[in-house]
Scaffold this motif. Structure first.
Motif: not given
Length: 277
Positions: A67-79
């Motif tokens: 759980l990181t707010t540094n989201y532009t370097t990572t992968l995630s899947f949500a709705h």
């Protein structure tokens, strides 16, 4: 005579055995790693699971790097409540539309030869060119961004495949639990297969899993076995007093009935002891 009661759906336990992890949206999530198994680099990968939601809130299914707010370097899947949504190297992605509650969805994030594609229930809902070097080594299952966006519902059969794109065009999701070789996976490429056991921290393969916070629970509800019986039935006295369902499993029904168990073969021990057929 037939005395079937109740209704069925893909969310009921079935003869096809598996489990899911049940999360309450207020503090439940799992953490996996630290492990280089999640360091995807610039190569192919497949990250997939089944998910069921109990509301229409903005919630995450998973995120590499935790759980990181540094989201532009990572992968995630949500709705996010309006669209399927998540993170990718340098940006975010946002596709599709709304979702229903209490319905299972197969969700897959795939990179194949420099193109990432998001599949929901086997259909591509969006893609983009992606040569980003993903270096995350931890994983959260059941959330994204911060603890304000934790999943409320179930996640089943979570699989990470590194170095291999299992889906390169639209497909029909399997109706069987995932394995380390199903869908053409090379077992050595499967770095995690979990959320399919009676213990939430157990797995078929992968790094150590722990409870991040809260008390996520193991559930016998899962998305598989849709063709199997999905009704409650009654066991009855009398010879040949049964019907057959579409997969030829006996459904014991008739007058003077008692609850029984779906499935082929003989009546339950309890019903036999009572002289019921």
């Amino acid at each position: 005579g037939s005395n079937l009661v109740g209704g069925g759906g893909g969310d009921n336990p079935s003869p096809t055995g598996s489990y899911s992890v049940d999360m309450d949206g207020t503090g439940d999530y799992l953490t996996v790693g630290d492990s280089s198994d999640f360091y995807m680099g610039t190569g192919d990968f497949t990250i997939e699971c089944w998910a069921r939601f109990t509301n229409t809130n903005n919630v995450g299914l998973w995120q590499v790097e935790g759980l990181t707010t540094n989201y532009t370097t990572t992968l995630s899947f949500a709705h996010n409540g309006s669209n399927w949504h998540g993170y990718r190297g340098g940006s975010t992605w946002d596709y599709g539309g709304g979702r229903s509650t209490n319905q299972w969805y197969h969700c897959a994030y795939v990179r194949h030869s420099g193109t990432c594609t998001i599949y929901v229930d086997g259909s591509s809902i969006g893609s983009w060119s992606d040569s980003y070097n993903y270096t995350g080594t931890t994983l959260v299952i059941g959330g994204y961004y911060t603890t304000s966006y934790l999943h409320d519902g179930n996640i089943s059969n979570f699989r990470v495949v590194k170095g291999q794109a299992l889906y390169t065009s639209n497909f029909t999701p399997t109706d069987q639990p995932l394995t380390t070789t199903s869908q053409g996976a090379n077992s050595s490429n499967v770095k995690l297969l979990c959320c399919n056991k009676s213990s939430v921290t157990d797995k078929d393969v992968g790094p150590s899993i722990s409870v991040g916070t809260g008390s996520p629970g193991s559930s016998s509800e899962h998305p598989f076995g849709a063709a199997a019986p999905g009704v409650q039935v009654l066991a009855c006295t009398g010879d040949n007093n049964y019907e057959k369902d579409l997969v030829n499993a006996r459904v014991w029904s008739g007058p003077n009935c008692m609850p029984s168990v779906l499935g082929p073969g003989s009546p339950t021990a309890e019903s036999a002891n009572k002289g019921l057929r």
